[in-house]
Design a protein around this motif. Structure first.
Motif, PDB file in Angstrom:
ATOM      1  N   MET A  65       1.140  74.626  39.636  1.00  0.00           N
ATOM      2  CA  MET A  65       2.014  73.449  39.634  1.00  0.00           C
ATOM      3  C   MET A  65       2.574  73.256  38.232  1.00  0.00           C
ATOM      4  SD  MET A  65      -0.520  70.865  41.734  1.00  0.00           S
ATOM      5  CE  MET A  65      -1.317  71.402  43.249  1.00  0.00           C
ATOM      6  N   TYR A  66       3.470  72.293  38.115  1.00  0.00           N
ATOM      7  CA  TYR A  66       4.029  71.939  36.815  1.00  0.00           C
ATOM      8  C   TYR A  66       3.312  70.680  36.346  1.00  0.00           C
ATOM      9  CZ  TYR A  66       7.730  71.761  33.281  1.00  0.00           C
ATOM     10  OH  TYR A  66       8.442  71.776  32.098  1.00  0.00           O
ATOM     11  N   ILE A  67       2.398  70.836  35.399  1.00  0.00           N
ATOM     12  CA  ILE A  67       1.482  69.764  35.017  1.00  0.00           C
ATOM     13  C   ILE A  67       1.730  69.348  33.575  1.00  0.00           C
ATOM     14  CG2 ILE A  67      -0.940  69.124  34.782  1.00  0.00           C
ATOM     15  CD1 ILE A  67      -1.583  71.253  36.917  1.00  0.00           C
ATOM     16  N   SER A  68       2.144  68.111  33.413  1.00  0.00           N
ATOM     17  CA  SER A  68       2.424  67.558  32.080  1.00  0.00           C
ATOM     18  C   SER A  68       3.296  68.497  31.252  1.00  0.00           C
ATOM     19  CB  SER A  68       1.112  67.236  31.357  1.00  0.00           C
ATOM     20  OG  SER A  68       0.415  66.209  32.019  1.00  0.00           O
ATOM     21  N   GLY A  69       4.358  68.973  31.876  1.00  0.00           N
ATOM     22  CA  GLY A  69       5.342  69.785  31.155  1.00  0.00           C
ATOM     23  C   GLY A  69       4.983  71.238  30.973  1.00  0.00           C
ATOM     24  N   TRP A  70       4.007  71.717  31.753  1.00  0.00           N
ATOM     25  CA  TRP A  70       3.629  73.118  31.593  1.00  0.00           C
ATOM     26  C   TRP A  70       3.228  73.697  32.933  1.00  0.00           C
ATOM     27  CZ3 TRP A  70       5.135  75.724  27.695  1.00  0.00           C
ATOM     28  CH2 TRP A  70       4.618  76.986  27.431  1.00  0.00           C
ATOM     29  N   TYR A  71       3.413  74.993  33.085  1.00  0.00           N
ATOM     30  CA  TYR A  71       3.016  75.689  34.316  1.00  0.00           C
ATOM     31  C   TYR A  71       1.517  75.976  34.230  1.00  0.00           C
ATOM     32  CZ  TYR A  71       8.043  76.490  34.594  1.00  0.00           C
ATOM     33  OH  TYR A  71       9.400  76.326  34.636  1.00  0.00           O
ATOM     34  N   ARG A  72       0.756  75.437  35.176  1.00  0.00           N
ATOM     35  CA  ARG A  72      -0.688  75.604  35.110  1.00  0.00           C
ATOM     36  C   ARG A  72      -1.280  75.692  36.518  1.00  0.00           C
ATOM     37  NH1 ARG A  72      -2.367  71.913  30.005  1.00  0.00           N
ATOM     38  NH2 ARG A  72      -0.430  70.800  29.672  1.00  0.00           N
ATOM     39  N   LEU A  73      -2.530  76.164  36.573  1.00  0.00           N
ATOM     40  CA  LEU A  73      -3.300  76.097  37.808  1.00  0.00           C
ATOM     41  C   LEU A  73      -4.054  74.769  37.797  1.00  0.00           C
ATOM     42  CD1 LEU A  73      -4.810  79.705  37.982  1.00  0.00           C
ATOM     43  CD2 LEU A  73      -2.740  78.848  39.097  1.00  0.00           C
ATOM     44  N   ALA A  74      -3.887  73.973  38.855  1.00  0.00           N
ATOM     45  CA  ALA A  74      -4.536  72.664  38.891  1.00  0.00           C
ATOM     46  C   ALA A  74      -6.055  72.792  38.871  1.00  0.00           C
ATOM     47  CB  ALA A  74      -4.087  71.899  40.139  1.00  0.00           C
ATOM     48  N   CYS A  75      -6.584  73.868  39.467  1.00  0.00           N
ATOM     49  CA  CYS A  75      -8.043  74.016  39.530  1.00  0.00           C
ATOM     50  C   CYS A  75      -8.636  74.433  38.189  1.00  0.00           C
ATOM     51  CB  CYS A  75      -8.423  75.034  40.596  1.00  0.00           C
ATOM     52  SG  CYS A  75      -8.001  76.745  40.189  1.00  0.00           S
ATOM     53  N   LYS A  76      -7.799  74.976  37.314  1.00  0.00           N
ATOM     54  CA  LYS A  76      -8.278  75.470  36.016  1.00  0.00           C
ATOM     55  C   LYS A  76      -8.028  74.463  34.900  1.00  0.00           C
ATOM     56  CE  LYS A  76      -7.750  79.491  32.960  1.00  0.00           C
ATOM     57  NZ  LYS A  76      -6.974  80.746  32.718  1.00  0.00           N
ATOM     58  N   THR A  77      -7.098  73.553  35.132  1.00  0.00           N
ATOM     59  CA  THR A  77      -6.662  72.640  34.071  1.00  0.00           C
ATOM     60  C   THR A  77      -7.546  71.405  33.995  1.00  0.00           C
ATOM     61  OG1 THR A  77      -4.382  73.370  34.429  1.00  0.00           O
ATOM     62  CG2 THR A  77      -4.698  71.338  33.184  1.00  0.00           C
ATOM     63  N   GLN A  78      -8.144  71.194  32.860  1.00  0.00           N
ATOM     64  CA  GLN A  78      -8.948  69.993  32.633  1.00  0.00           C
ATOM     65  C   GLN A  78      -8.016  68.794  32.445  1.00  0.00           C
ATOM     66  OE1 GLN A  78     -12.671  69.751  31.895  1.00  0.00           O
ATOM     67  NE2 GLN A  78     -12.429  71.442  33.339  1.00  0.00           N
ATOM     68  N   VAL A  79      -8.398  67.687  33.030  1.00  0.00           N
ATOM     69  CA  VAL A  79      -7.610  66.453  32.876  1.00  0.00           C
ATOM     70  C   VAL A  79      -7.416  66.123  31.401  1.00  0.00           C
ATOM     71  CG1 VAL A  79      -7.696  63.951  33.201  1.00  0.00           C
ATOM     72  CG2 VAL A  79      -8.175  65.473  35.120  1.00  0.00           C
ATOM     73  N   LYS A  80      -8.469  66.250  30.623  1.00  0.00           N
ATOM     74  CA  LYS A  80      -8.396  65.876  29.204  1.00  0.00           C
ATOM     75  C   LYS A  80      -7.378  66.723  28.442  1.00  0.00           C
ATOM     76  CE  LYS A  80     -12.249  68.837  27.786  1.00  0.00           C
ATOM     77  NZ  LYS A  80     -13.608  68.890  27.186  1.00  0.00           N
ATOM     78  N   CYS A 209       7.533  84.134  30.864  1.00  0.00           N
ATOM     79  CA  CYS A 209       6.497  84.623  31.783  1.00  0.00           C
ATOM     80  C   CYS A 209       5.174  84.822  31.050  1.00  0.00           C
ATOM     81  CB  CYS A 209       6.945  85.921  32.443  1.00  0.00           C
ATOM     82  SG  CYS A 209       7.547  87.182  31.297  1.00  0.00           S
ATOM     83  N   VAL A 210       5.243  85.351  29.850  1.00  0.00           N
ATOM     84  CA  VAL A 210       4.030  85.599  29.075  1.00  0.00           C
ATOM     85  C   VAL A 210       3.383  84.277  28.669  1.00  0.00           C
ATOM     86  CG1 VAL A 210       3.091  86.698  27.006  1.00  0.00           C
ATOM     87  CG2 VAL A 210       4.985  87.770  28.238  1.00  0.00           C
ATOM     88  N   GLU A 211       4.206  83.319  28.267  1.00  0.00           N
ATOM     89  CA  GLU A 211       3.672  82.036  27.820  1.00  0.00           C
ATOM     90  C   GLU A 211       3.036  81.236  28.954  1.00  0.00           C
ATOM     91  OE1 GLU A 211       6.754  79.923  25.862  1.00  0.00           O
ATOM     92  OE2 GLU A 211       6.792  81.233  24.114  1.00  0.00           O
ATOM     93  N   THR A 212       3.552  81.401  30.171  1.00  0.00           N
ATOM     94  CA  THR A 212       3.066  80.564  31.274  1.00  0.00           C
ATOM     95  C   THR A 212       1.957  81.213  32.094  1.00  0.00           C
ATOM     96  OG1 THR A 212       4.770  81.432  32.748  1.00  0.00           O
ATOM     97  CG2 THR A 212       5.287  79.422  31.528  1.00  0.00           C
ATOM     98  N   CYS A 213       1.774  82.508  31.975  1.00  0.00           N
ATOM     99  CA  CYS A 213       0.816  83.205  32.846  1.00  0.00           C
ATOM    100  C   CYS A 213      -0.611  82.670  32.632  1.00  0.00           C
ATOM    101  CB  CYS A 213       0.837  84.699  32.571  1.00  0.00           C
ATOM    102  SG  CYS A 213      -0.349  85.613  33.598  1.00  0.00           S
ATOM    103  N   PRO A 214      -1.249  82.132  33.689  1.00  0.00           N
ATOM    104  CA  PRO A 214      -2.612  81.607  33.519  1.00  0.00           C
ATOM    105  C   PRO A 214      -3.658  82.696  33.326  1.00  0.00           C
ATOM    106  CG  PRO A 214      -1.952  81.504  35.817  1.00  0.00           C
ATOM    107  CD  PRO A 214      -0.741  81.930  35.047  1.00  0.00           C
ATOM    108  N   LYS A 215      -3.282  83.947  33.585  1.00  0.00           N
ATOM    109  CA  LYS A 215      -4.217  85.052  33.385  1.00  0.00           C
ATOM    110  C   LYS A 215      -3.932  85.805  32.086  1.00  0.00           C
ATOM    111  CE  LYS A 215      -6.859  85.539  36.186  1.00  0.00           C
ATOM    112  NZ  LYS A 215      -8.116  84.792  36.438  1.00  0.00           N
ATOM    113  N   HIS A 216      -2.987  85.306  31.306  1.00  0.00           N
ATOM    114  CA  HIS A 216      -2.659  85.866  29.988  1.00  0.00           C
ATOM    115  C   HIS A 216      -2.202  87.323  30.078  1.00  0.00           C
ATOM    116  CE1 HIS A 216      -4.479  82.201  28.555  1.00  0.00           C
ATOM    117  NE2 HIS A 216      -5.619  82.523  29.117  1.00  0.00           N
ATOM    118  N   LEU A 217      -1.379  87.619  31.066  1.00  0.00           N
ATOM    119  CA  LEU A 217      -0.815  88.959  31.209  1.00  0.00           C
ATOM    120  C   LEU A 217       0.503  89.055  30.439  1.00  0.00           C
ATOM    121  CD1 LEU A 217      -1.476  89.521  35.014  1.00  0.00           C
ATOM    122  CD2 LEU A 217      -2.968  89.966  33.061  1.00  0.00           C
TER     123      LEU A 217
END
Length: 239
Positions: A65-80, A209-217
């Motif tokens: 999802m797009y979370i607080s201005g960034w592409y992230r996985l909701a299950c991986k992203t800490q609220v803090k 793509c590199v900046e947003t990849c949650p797996k750092h590919l």
């Protein structure tokens, strides 16, 4: 912190005249993820909230999802880590049709993935035993197999905005994954499929793509490697 605001994009095309935002006050606990906060909304505040999730282990990629201005996985992203002035803002992946709330139509994404033939191509009957590789051969594409096809790179790529024919970083990464696999017999076909204006040559190396990849590919590097192969092939044909 005892509680925080969770601001969520809402839109039901079958009922709403246009998108709007709903904000919920969520009790906070240490270690809470954004997905857990969204599930609390479903369980306690509004069961009509639509979203995708599955593994909760940052493996399936469903909750991108797009979370607080960034592409992230909701299950991986800490609220803090997603708080901005006491609020976490969640909206669907951009540039795709919204089906409802945080659920988007991924058909263009999967259609482009299918176009690169995401499987090993054979040139004869299968062997009686497995196809062996050396560690060096495996290293040629080792990182690429970690792609979870979440869509973050695809929807962040400026080259793909308003052009669904562009294969996108995800499909090109997987094209490279099979092209550089020593067991694959479809190298020429693969290169022909991606070496065009809707493939590798539309990539402008913006590195989104590199900046947003949650797996750092590194999708950009994979695309550049395919470009080099295409140039080599073109030069060889001229000789």
């Amino acid at each position: 912190m005892e509680a925080f605001n969770l601001k969520i994009f809402r839109y039901d095309p079958e009922k709403d005249a246009g998108p709007h935002w709903d904000t919920f006050r969520i009790p906070y606990r240490e270690g809470m993820t954004v997905l857990e906060a969204l599930l609390r909304v479903v369980e306690h505040d509004d069961p009509s909230l639509a979203m995708r999730y599955s593994c909760r282990e940052a493996i399936c990629g469903s909750c991108a999802m797009y979370i607080s201005g960034w592409y992230r996985l909701a299950c991986k992203t800490q609220v803090k880590d997603a708080l901005e002035d006491g609020t976490v803002t969640v909206s669907p992946l951009p540039h795709l049709r919204v089906i409802k709330d945080l659920v988007v139509d991924m058909e263009p994404f999967w259609r482009n993935y299918e176009r690169i033939k995401p499987y090993l191509i054979e040139d004869g009957p299968p062997p009686e035993r497995e196809r062996l590789q050396t560690p060096a051969e495996r290293a040629q594409y080792a990182e690429m197999v970690d792609c979870i096809l979440c869509g973050a790179c695809y929807t962040s790529c400026p080259s793909g905005v308003n052009n669904e024919e562009y294969l996108g970083p995800h499909a090109l990464l997987w094209a490279a994954r099979f092209y550089f696999d020593s067991r694959d017999a479809g190298k020429d076909e693969r290169l022909n499929r991606v070496a065009n204006e809707n493939g590798i040559f539309r990539c402008h190396t913006a590195f989104n793509c590199v900046e947003t990849c949650p797996k750092h590919l590194n999708q950009t590097e994979a695309i550049q490697r395919l470009k080099a192969e295409a140039v080599k092939k073109a030069l060889a044909l001229r000789r």
